[in-house]
Design a protein around this motif. Structure first.
Motif, PDB file in Angstrom:
ATOM      1  N   ILE A   7     -43.373  -3.248   1.185  1.00 11.43           N
ATOM      2  CA  ILE A   7     -42.704  -4.544   1.043  1.00 11.43           C
ATOM      3  C   ILE A   7     -42.422  -5.095   2.429  1.00 11.43           C
ATOM      4  N   LYS A   8     -42.744  -6.354   2.634  1.00  8.18           N
ATOM      5  CA  LYS A   8     -42.447  -7.028   3.903  1.00  8.18           C
ATOM      6  C   LYS A   8     -41.163  -7.837   3.722  1.00  8.18           C
ATOM      7  N   TYR A   9     -40.169  -7.530   4.540  1.00  4.34           N
ATOM      8  CA  TYR A   9     -38.859  -8.184   4.444  1.00  4.34           C
ATOM      9  C   TYR A   9     -38.763  -9.310   5.456  1.00  4.34           C
ATOM     10  N   PRO A  10     -37.991 -10.341   5.156  1.00 10.55           N
ATOM     11  CA  PRO A  10     -37.321 -10.637   3.877  1.00 10.55           C
ATOM     12  C   PRO A  10     -38.325 -11.143   2.840  1.00 10.55           C
ATOM     13  N   CYS A  11     -37.963 -10.948   1.566  1.00  6.53           N
ATOM     14  CA  CYS A  11     -38.808 -11.404   0.469  1.00  6.53           C
ATOM     15  C   CYS A  11     -37.960 -11.606  -0.786  1.00  6.53           C
ATOM     16  N   ASP A  12     -38.504 -12.372  -1.716  1.00  5.53           N
ATOM     17  CA  ASP A  12     -37.858 -12.531  -3.017  1.00  5.53           C
ATOM     18  C   ASP A  12     -38.239 -11.316  -3.853  1.00  5.53           C
ATOM     19  N   PHE A  13     -37.215 -10.651  -4.412  1.00  4.34           N
ATOM     20  CA  PHE A  13     -37.442  -9.393  -5.118  1.00  4.34           C
ATOM     21  C   PHE A  13     -36.719  -9.428  -6.460  1.00  4.34           C
ATOM     22  N   PRO A  14     -37.471  -9.359  -7.581  1.00  5.91           N
ATOM     23  CA  PRO A  14     -36.825  -9.364  -8.901  1.00  5.91           C
ATOM     24  C   PRO A  14     -36.316  -7.980  -9.287  1.00  5.91           C
ATOM     25  N   ILE A  15     -35.116  -7.952  -9.819  1.00  4.44           N
ATOM     26  CA  ILE A  15     -34.528  -6.715 -10.345  1.00  4.44           C
ATOM     27  C   ILE A  15     -34.199  -6.966 -11.807  1.00  4.44           C
ATOM     28  N   LYS A  16     -34.743  -6.134 -12.685  1.00  2.41           N
ATOM     29  CA  LYS A  16     -34.480  -6.270 -14.120  1.00  2.41           C
ATOM     30  C   LYS A  16     -33.480  -5.202 -14.519  1.00  2.41           C
ATOM     31  N   ILE A  17     -32.369  -5.653 -15.115  1.00  3.62           N
ATOM     32  CA  ILE A  17     -31.282  -4.764 -15.518  1.00  3.62           C
ATOM     33  C   ILE A  17     -31.135  -4.865 -17.031  1.00  3.62           C
ATOM     34  N   MET A  18     -31.144  -3.721 -17.711  1.00  2.00           N
ATOM     35  CA  MET A  18     -31.018  -3.715 -19.162  1.00  2.00           C
ATOM     36  C   MET A  18     -29.809  -2.912 -19.606  1.00  2.00           C
ATOM     37  N   GLY A  19     -29.203  -3.379 -20.692  1.00  2.00           N
ATOM     38  CA  GLY A  19     -28.054  -2.694 -21.248  1.00  2.00           C
ATOM     39  C   GLY A  19     -27.745  -3.233 -22.630  1.00  2.00           C
ATOM     40  N   LYS A  20     -26.764  -2.622 -23.276  1.00  2.26           N
ATOM     41  CA  LYS A  20     -26.348  -3.105 -24.596  1.00  2.26           C
ATOM     42  C   LYS A  20     -25.706  -4.472 -24.452  1.00  2.26           C
TER      43      LYS A  20
END
Length: 87
Positions: A7-20
């Motif tokens: 990964i080359k920084y800075p960059c747009d990075f998606p984080i997917k978080i799942m829960g109830k």
């Protein structure tokens, strides 16, 4: 030997978080994300609910500045009791 990042920084990075799907889940996740990425814009948050309404997935696309930042976010989210899975 040092590990080179793909990964080359800075960059747009998606984080997917799942829960109830429960009260306070979205707010708790946003609080954690903003500790590590204070410039995160709530308006860009993507929210999806499972067909049955039991689970939620939140996608936060942050402006990642370093591997350490991403590691800190993942560690904080992973240790939160409302979070079931991270991608």
């Amino acid at each position: 030997m040092t590990e080179e990042s793909l990964i080359k920084y800075p960059c747009d990075f998606p984080i997917k978080i799942m829960g109830k799907s429960q009260q306070g889940f979205t707010q708790s996740v946003l609080e954690i994300v903003k500790i590590h990425a204070p410039d995160f814009d709530d308006a860009t948050l993507e929210v999806r609910t499972s067909r049955s309404g039991t689970y939620m997935s939140l996608t936060c696309t942050i402006r990642a500045t370093s591997r350490e930042q991403l590691d800190s976010i993942y560690q904080a989210l992973h240790s939160h009791p409302m979070v079931t899975m991270l991608l």
